[in-house]
Scaffold this motif. Structure first.
Motif, PDB file in Angstrom:
ATOM      1  N   MET A  76       7.661  11.492 -10.103  1.00  0.00           N
ATOM      2  CA  MET A  76       6.838  10.682  -9.203  1.00  0.00           C
ATOM      3  C   MET A  76       5.583  10.190  -9.921  1.00  0.00           C
ATOM      4  SD  MET A  76       7.203  12.817  -5.610  1.00  0.00           S
ATOM      5  CE  MET A  76       6.515  11.581  -4.509  1.00  0.00           C
ATOM      6  N   ALA A  77       4.968  11.052 -10.705  1.00  0.00           N
ATOM      7  CA  ALA A  77       3.791  10.647 -11.471  1.00  0.00           C
ATOM      8  C   ALA A  77       4.147   9.570 -12.493  1.00  0.00           C
ATOM      9  CB  ALA A  77       3.174  11.861 -12.165  1.00  0.00           C
ATOM     10  N   HIS A  78       5.367   9.612 -12.977  1.00  0.00           N
ATOM     11  CA  HIS A  78       5.864   8.609 -13.931  1.00  0.00           C
ATOM     12  C   HIS A  78       6.093   7.266 -13.249  1.00  0.00           C
ATOM     13  CE1 HIS A  78       7.966   7.135 -17.485  1.00  0.00           C
ATOM     14  NE2 HIS A  78       9.004   6.790 -16.729  1.00  0.00           N
ATOM     15  N   GLY A  79       6.256   7.277 -11.919  1.00  0.00           N
ATOM     16  CA  GLY A  79       6.407   6.038 -11.184  1.00  0.00           C
ATOM     17  C   GLY A  79       7.833   5.616 -10.899  1.00  0.00           C
ATOM     18  N   VAL A  80       8.761   6.581 -10.812  1.00  0.00           N
ATOM     19  CA  VAL A  80      10.139   6.207 -10.512  1.00  0.00           C
ATOM     20  C   VAL A  80      10.214   5.620  -9.097  1.00  0.00           C
ATOM     21  CG1 VAL A  80      11.103   7.927 -12.077  1.00  0.00           C
ATOM     22  CG2 VAL A  80      10.762   8.516  -9.663  1.00  0.00           C
ATOM     23  N   PRO A  81      11.127   4.677  -8.854  1.00  0.00           N
ATOM     24  CA  PRO A  81      11.158   4.020  -7.544  1.00  0.00           C
ATOM     25  C   PRO A  81      11.685   4.891  -6.409  1.00  0.00           C
ATOM     26  CG  PRO A  81      12.972   3.245  -8.921  1.00  0.00           C
ATOM     27  CD  PRO A  81      12.105   4.098  -9.791  1.00  0.00           C
ATOM     28  N   CYS A  82      12.500   5.874  -6.745  1.00  0.00           N
ATOM     29  CA  CYS A  82      13.128   6.712  -5.723  1.00  0.00           C
ATOM     30  C   CYS A  82      13.587   8.000  -6.389  1.00  0.00           C
ATOM     31  CB  CYS A  82      14.328   5.963  -5.124  1.00  0.00           C
ATOM     32  SG  CYS A  82      15.205   6.838  -3.805  1.00  0.00           S
ATOM     33  N   LEU A  83      13.592   9.085  -5.642  1.00  0.00           N
ATOM     34  CA  LEU A  83      14.205  10.337  -6.083  1.00  0.00           C
ATOM     35  C   LEU A  83      15.459  10.541  -5.244  1.00  0.00           C
ATOM     36  CD1 LEU A  83      11.071  12.653  -6.454  1.00  0.00           C
ATOM     37  CD2 LEU A  83      12.439  11.671  -8.299  1.00  0.00           C
TER      38      LEU A  83
ATOM     39  N   GLU B   4      15.946  -4.129  -1.804  1.00  0.00           N
ATOM     40  CA  GLU B   4      14.917  -4.565  -0.857  1.00  0.00           C
ATOM     41  C   GLU B   4      14.072  -3.389  -0.399  1.00  0.00           C
ATOM     42  OE1 GLU B   4      17.180  -8.443   1.105  1.00  0.00           O
ATOM     43  OE2 GLU B   4      17.439  -6.462   2.025  1.00  0.00           O
ATOM     44  N   HIS B   5      14.705  -2.246  -0.169  1.00  0.00           N
ATOM     45  CA  HIS B   5      13.945  -1.040   0.167  1.00  0.00           C
ATOM     46  C   HIS B   5      12.971  -0.683  -0.955  1.00  0.00           C
ATOM     47  CE1 HIS B   5      15.771   0.175   3.931  1.00  0.00           C
ATOM     48  NE2 HIS B   5      16.997   0.064   3.425  1.00  0.00           N
ATOM     49  N   LEU B   6      13.432  -0.765  -2.183  1.00  0.00           N
ATOM     50  CA  LEU B   6      12.575  -0.421  -3.325  1.00  0.00           C
ATOM     51  C   LEU B   6      11.404  -1.385  -3.430  1.00  0.00           C
ATOM     52  CD1 LEU B   6      15.254   0.445  -6.050  1.00  0.00           C
ATOM     53  CD2 LEU B   6      14.162   1.980  -4.411  1.00  0.00           C
ATOM     54  N   ALA B   7      11.675  -2.681  -3.237  1.00  0.00           N
ATOM     55  CA  ALA B   7      10.601  -3.680  -3.314  1.00  0.00           C
ATOM     56  C   ALA B   7       9.597  -3.496  -2.185  1.00  0.00           C
ATOM     57  CB  ALA B   7      11.198  -5.082  -3.282  1.00  0.00           C
ATOM     58  N   LYS B   8      10.102  -3.185  -1.008  1.00  0.00           N
ATOM     59  CA  LYS B   8       9.237  -3.008   0.161  1.00  0.00           C
ATOM     60  C   LYS B   8       8.307  -1.804   0.005  1.00  0.00           C
ATOM     61  CE  LYS B   8       9.572  -2.520   5.216  1.00  0.00           C
ATOM     62  NZ  LYS B   8      10.512  -2.311   6.358  1.00  0.00           N
ATOM     63  N   ALA B   9       8.734  -0.811  -0.772  1.00  0.00           N
ATOM     64  CA  ALA B   9       7.924   0.401  -0.955  1.00  0.00           C
ATOM     65  C   ALA B   9       6.676   0.142  -1.782  1.00  0.00           C
ATOM     66  CB  ALA B   9       8.761   1.489  -1.619  1.00  0.00           C
ATOM     67  N   GLN B  10       6.643  -0.967  -2.536  1.00  0.00           N
ATOM     68  CA  GLN B  10       5.471  -1.374  -3.316  1.00  0.00           C
ATOM     69  C   GLN B  10       4.953  -0.264  -4.230  1.00  0.00           C
ATOM     70  OE1 GLN B  10       2.789  -2.858  -0.230  1.00  0.00           O
ATOM     71  NE2 GLN B  10       3.579  -4.931  -0.520  1.00  0.00           N
ATOM     72  N   GLY B  11       5.868   0.320  -4.963  1.00  0.00           N
ATOM     73  CA  GLY B  11       5.474   1.323  -5.951  1.00  0.00           C
ATOM     74  C   GLY B  11       5.505   2.755  -5.464  1.00  0.00           C
ATOM     75  N   LYS B  12       5.627   2.970  -4.164  1.00  0.00           N
ATOM     76  CA  LYS B  12       5.733   4.333  -3.635  1.00  0.00           C
ATOM     77  C   LYS B  12       7.129   4.874  -3.917  1.00  0.00           C
ATOM     78  CE  LYS B  12       5.731   6.926   0.708  1.00  0.00           C
ATOM     79  NZ  LYS B  12       5.632   6.846   2.190  1.00  0.00           N
ATOM     80  N   THR B  13       7.211   6.120  -4.344  1.00  0.00           N
ATOM     81  CA  THR B  13       8.507   6.735  -4.622  1.00  0.00           C
ATOM     82  C   THR B  13       9.209   7.090  -3.314  1.00  0.00           C
ATOM     83  OG1 THR B  13       7.731   7.652  -6.727  1.00  0.00           O
ATOM     84  CG2 THR B  13       9.710   8.631  -5.767  1.00  0.00           C
ATOM     85  N   LEU B  14      10.430   6.593  -3.141  1.00  0.00           N
ATOM     86  CA  LEU B  14      11.213   6.850  -1.938  1.00  0.00           C
ATOM     87  C   LEU B  14      12.075   8.103  -2.106  1.00  0.00           C
ATOM     88  CD1 LEU B  14      12.408   3.197  -1.170  1.00  0.00           C
ATOM     89  CD2 LEU B  14      10.446   4.413  -0.185  1.00  0.00           C
ATOM     90  N   PHE B  15      12.631   8.556  -0.995  1.00  0.00           N
ATOM     91  CA  PHE B  15      13.497   9.739  -0.955  1.00  0.00           C
ATOM     92  C   PHE B  15      14.872   9.317  -0.458  1.00  0.00           C
ATOM     93  CE2 PHE B  15      15.292  12.813   2.148  1.00  0.00           C
ATOM     94  CZ  PHE B  15      15.587  13.867   1.296  1.00  0.00           C
ATOM     95  N   SER B  16      15.917   9.712  -1.187  1.00  0.00           N
ATOM     96  CA  SER B  16      17.284   9.474  -0.723  1.00  0.00           C
ATOM     97  C   SER B  16      18.161  10.637  -1.154  1.00  0.00           C
ATOM     98  CB  SER B  16      17.837   8.152  -1.271  1.00  0.00           C
ATOM     99  OG  SER B  16      18.050   8.219  -2.671  1.00  0.00           O
ATOM    100  N   PHE B  17      19.361  10.676  -0.613  1.00  0.00           N
ATOM    101  CA  PHE B  17      20.264  11.763  -0.977  1.00  0.00           C
ATOM    102  C   PHE B  17      21.708  11.327  -0.809  1.00  0.00           C
ATOM    103  CE2 PHE B  17      19.070  12.256   3.466  1.00  0.00           C
ATOM    104  CZ  PHE B  17      20.251  12.576   4.114  1.00  0.00           C
TER     105      PHE B  17
END
Length: 318
Positions: free
Chosen positions: A292-299, A5-18
């Motif tokens: 990020m340029a490749h469009g991954v959902p999260c790093l 749901e977090h990934l879908a809500k980001a609408q293509g923006k790459t998120l940050f997690s750890f």
């Protein structure tokens, strides 16, 4: 909220997690909090908390006899997830492993997580006990991550181990699993490794987090193989900035990965660990920008108990 749901809500923006490690037994949880706090300004939607297997140690008594004892050096994953969620108001993803758990213990752990309002789990087989070398499941435990995923998926349908139970309440976990851009070291080849991964997705895994890698081409090839095999779930790349010269040998030995020659050469020429850290951060930054340029959902960054290098990377990107 679930990871997907977090990934879908980001609408293509790459998120940050750890990912963080539980403190060693006897250490204060505030040491963990102090490593998390500098990263919260980058608004991670979720934080992973690893789970560590028991180990065997031998202690010699005064009569000369050796006693074999089981110890767990980093306990507390479930409690730590609850504490992080409470302190930082962020979703947590506990790792759940096959090793050391019976199916009933797994079910009870999932019930605890469900009662705590934790919506996500990362289901893994886990490593063998260090002194054994080869993975051995518990009696009446799972030998493979796909079976652990199947149990979680069944619980999401209200199917408990005791089939005689009536009026059961279904859980609603988002299930993650691991992928290996350079192949799991036990898989005979890449083709079989991708088939195993597809099986985990078919059993209920909803997203994939990769083992750390240092060559983006390996990730791109892995992602392409997954898509060609019919794996459509989100794939989150796992990264780590190198921080010491010693990691040139420690990381390949522990995680069965390859380091690109330009990175090895640059780190080898560093005069000390401070210089090596600067090289590692710059390499990780370049990796991150390309992904990020490749469009991954999260790093997703592996902290291994240290956050400063990740903070310096995130400050440039998020």
């Amino acid at each position: 909220m679930k990871v997907i749901e977090h990934l879908a809500k980001a609408q293509g923006k790459t998120l940050f997690s750890f990912e963080v490690l539980p403190p060693k037994k006897g250490e204060n949880i505030h040491s963990l909090f102090s490593n998390i706090e500098p990263l919260m300004e980058f608004k991670p939607p979720f934080i992973d908390v690893t789970y560590h297997r028991e180990e065997y140690v031998y202690r010699q008594h005064t009569n000369g006899l050796l006693e074999k004892k089981t110890v767990r050096r980093r306990p507390g994953t479930v409690g730590i997830c609850a504490a992080i969620k409470n302190r930082f108001d962020v979703d947590t993803v506990p790792h759940l492993i096959c090793g050391g758990f019976t199916k009933e213990e797994t079910e009870n752990a999932l019930i605890d997580l469900h009662f705590l309002g934790i919506d996500n789990v990362l289901a893994l087989r886990g490593d063998p006990i260090k002194s054994e070398g080869q993975f051995k499941p518990e009696p009446d435990g799972h030998a493979y991550a796909c079976d652990l995923i199947g149990q979680i998926h069944n619980l999401n349908k209200g199917e408990y181990l005791d089939e005689g139970q009536d009026d059961t309440w279904a859980t609603d976990f988002c299930i993650g699993t691991a992928g290996y851009p350079e192949k799991h070291f036990e898989a005979p080849n890449f083709g079989s490794d991708i088939r195993f991964l597809k099986h985990k997705v078919d059993r209920g895994a909803q997203y994939i987090v990769t083992q750390m890698f240092f060559d983006n081409e390996e990730f791109f090839k892995f992602e392409r193989r997954c898509r060609e095999a019919g794996i459509t779930v989100p794939i989150i790349p796992g990264l780590k900035p190198l921080t010491t010269k010693g990691q040139l040998t420690a990381l390949p030995r522990s995680f069965y990965l390859n380091l690109p020659e330009p990175l090895v050469e640059a780190i080898s020429q560093c005069r000390d660990n401070e210089a090596a850290r600067a090289v590692g951060i710059e390499w990780c930054l370049n990796q991150s920008r390309e992904l990020m340029a490749h469009g991954v959902p999260c790093l997703h960054y592996y902290s291994m108990g240290k956050s400063e290098s990740i903070r310096r990377v995130a400050a440039e990107l998020f």
